[in-house]
Design a protein around this motif. Sequence first.
Motif, PDB file in Angstrom:
ATOM      1  N   GLN A   9     -18.192  24.581 -26.789  1.00 53.57           N
ATOM      2  CA  GLN A   9     -17.960  25.060 -28.147  1.00 53.57           C
ATOM      3  C   GLN A   9     -18.827  24.249 -29.085  1.00 53.57           C
ATOM      4  N   GLU A  10     -19.518  24.923 -29.970  1.00 53.25           N
ATOM      5  CA  GLU A  10     -20.388  24.235 -30.918  1.00 53.25           C
ATOM      6  C   GLU A  10     -19.563  23.574 -32.012  1.00 53.25           C
ATOM      7  N   ALA A  11     -20.011  22.393 -32.397  1.00 54.20           N
ATOM      8  CA  ALA A  11     -19.380  21.696 -33.513  1.00 54.20           C
ATOM      9  C   ALA A  11     -19.456  22.581 -34.753  1.00 54.20           C
ATOM     10  N   GLY A  12     -18.418  22.520 -35.567  1.00 56.03           N
ATOM     11  CA  GLY A  12     -18.402  23.296 -36.795  1.00 56.03           C
ATOM     12  C   GLY A  12     -17.888  24.715 -36.629  1.00 56.03           C
ATOM     13  N   THR A  13     -17.521  25.084 -35.407  1.00 51.99           N
ATOM     14  CA  THR A  13     -16.990  26.427 -35.185  1.00 51.99           C
ATOM     15  C   THR A  13     -15.487  26.365 -34.970  1.00 51.99           C
ATOM     16  N   GLY A  88      -8.247  25.555 -32.577  1.00 58.55           N
ATOM     17  CA  GLY A  88      -9.504  26.207 -32.225  1.00 58.55           C
ATOM     18  C   GLY A  88     -10.733  25.526 -32.780  1.00 58.55           C
ATOM     19  N   GLY A  89     -10.561  24.373 -33.388  1.00 59.93           N
ATOM     20  CA  GLY A  89     -11.682  23.662 -33.987  1.00 59.93           C
ATOM     21  C   GLY A  89     -12.242  22.584 -33.086  1.00 59.93           C
ATOM     22  N   VAL A  90     -13.276  21.949 -33.584  1.00 65.33           N
ATOM     23  CA  VAL A  90     -13.920  20.843 -32.882  1.00 65.33           C
ATOM     24  C   VAL A  90     -13.770  19.598 -33.761  1.00 65.33           C
ATOM     25  N   PRO A  91     -13.039  18.607 -33.290  1.00 66.33           N
ATOM     26  CA  PRO A  91     -12.870  17.389 -34.090  1.00 66.33           C
ATOM     27  C   PRO A  91     -14.201  16.635 -34.232  1.00 66.33           C
ATOM     28  N   HIS A  92     -14.443  16.125 -35.437  1.00 65.16           N
ATOM     29  CA  HIS A  92     -15.609  15.263 -35.621  1.00 65.16           C
ATOM     30  C   HIS A  92     -15.449  14.056 -34.703  1.00 65.16           C
ATOM     31  N   ALA A  93     -16.538  13.651 -34.063  1.00 61.01           N
ATOM     32  CA  ALA A  93     -16.427  12.554 -33.107  1.00 61.01           C
ATOM     33  C   ALA A  93     -17.533  11.511 -33.229  1.00 61.01           C
ATOM     34  N   SER A  94     -18.708  11.886 -33.684  1.00 58.05           N
ATOM     35  CA  SER A  94     -19.783  10.901 -33.763  1.00 58.05           C
ATOM     36  C   SER A  94     -19.639  10.080 -35.041  1.00 58.05           C
ATOM     37  N   MET A  95     -20.078   8.829 -34.971  1.00 56.53           N
ATOM     38  CA  MET A  95     -19.995   7.957 -36.141  1.00 56.53           C
ATOM     39  C   MET A  95     -20.756   8.542 -37.324  1.00 56.53           C
ATOM     40  N   THR A  96     -21.886   9.154 -37.066  1.00 52.29           N
ATOM     41  CA  THR A  96     -22.690   9.751 -38.127  1.00 52.29           C
ATOM     42  C   THR A  96     -21.925  10.876 -38.807  1.00 52.29           C
TER      43      THR A  96
END
Length: 181
Positions: A9-13, A88-96
Amino acid sequence: MNTQKTVQQEAGTVEENALRLEPEKAEQIVEALNRDLADAYVLYHQLHKHHWNVEGAEFLDVHVFLQEVYEDVEVAADDLAERLQALGGVPHASMTTLAEHATVEPEDEDVYDIRTSLANDLEMMGDIIESYREHIELTAGLGDHATAQMLREQLETIEEHTHHIEHYLEDDTLVLESATN
């Protein structure tokens, strides 16, 4: 590192979810929770910094207290991320990405006296409390009562910690004046 990549799943979707929350509503909630997640990690790192650097007569009490607070923030962040995924989301995970989406401003890298550090924590926690209240209203208004309840519980915890920091910052102390000179 494995060079073969399969993106699930793409981030932001936001995909359909088994919770039967309409995608348009889920998207709004996922966006709000990702901001809360980013804010939680900024707070977590700042509290950890203060835990590492605290000095003075009340060192042990404040050191232990800050550990309790950052551990609670870490648990809250995990709950936020898991709820994001369930919606159904993608949690933010990278420090950036976390830094880009945080609405709170972290303290710089310098080490400050504990009163200044705690005052900075109090300010950040106040901003997070305001955000939580808005997101509780948003989620309840969109019919996601489970997320609203989760946020209420997290709000109660952060308010309690904020109240304790407020007490640490009061003028009354058991430390003798001669010890501070």
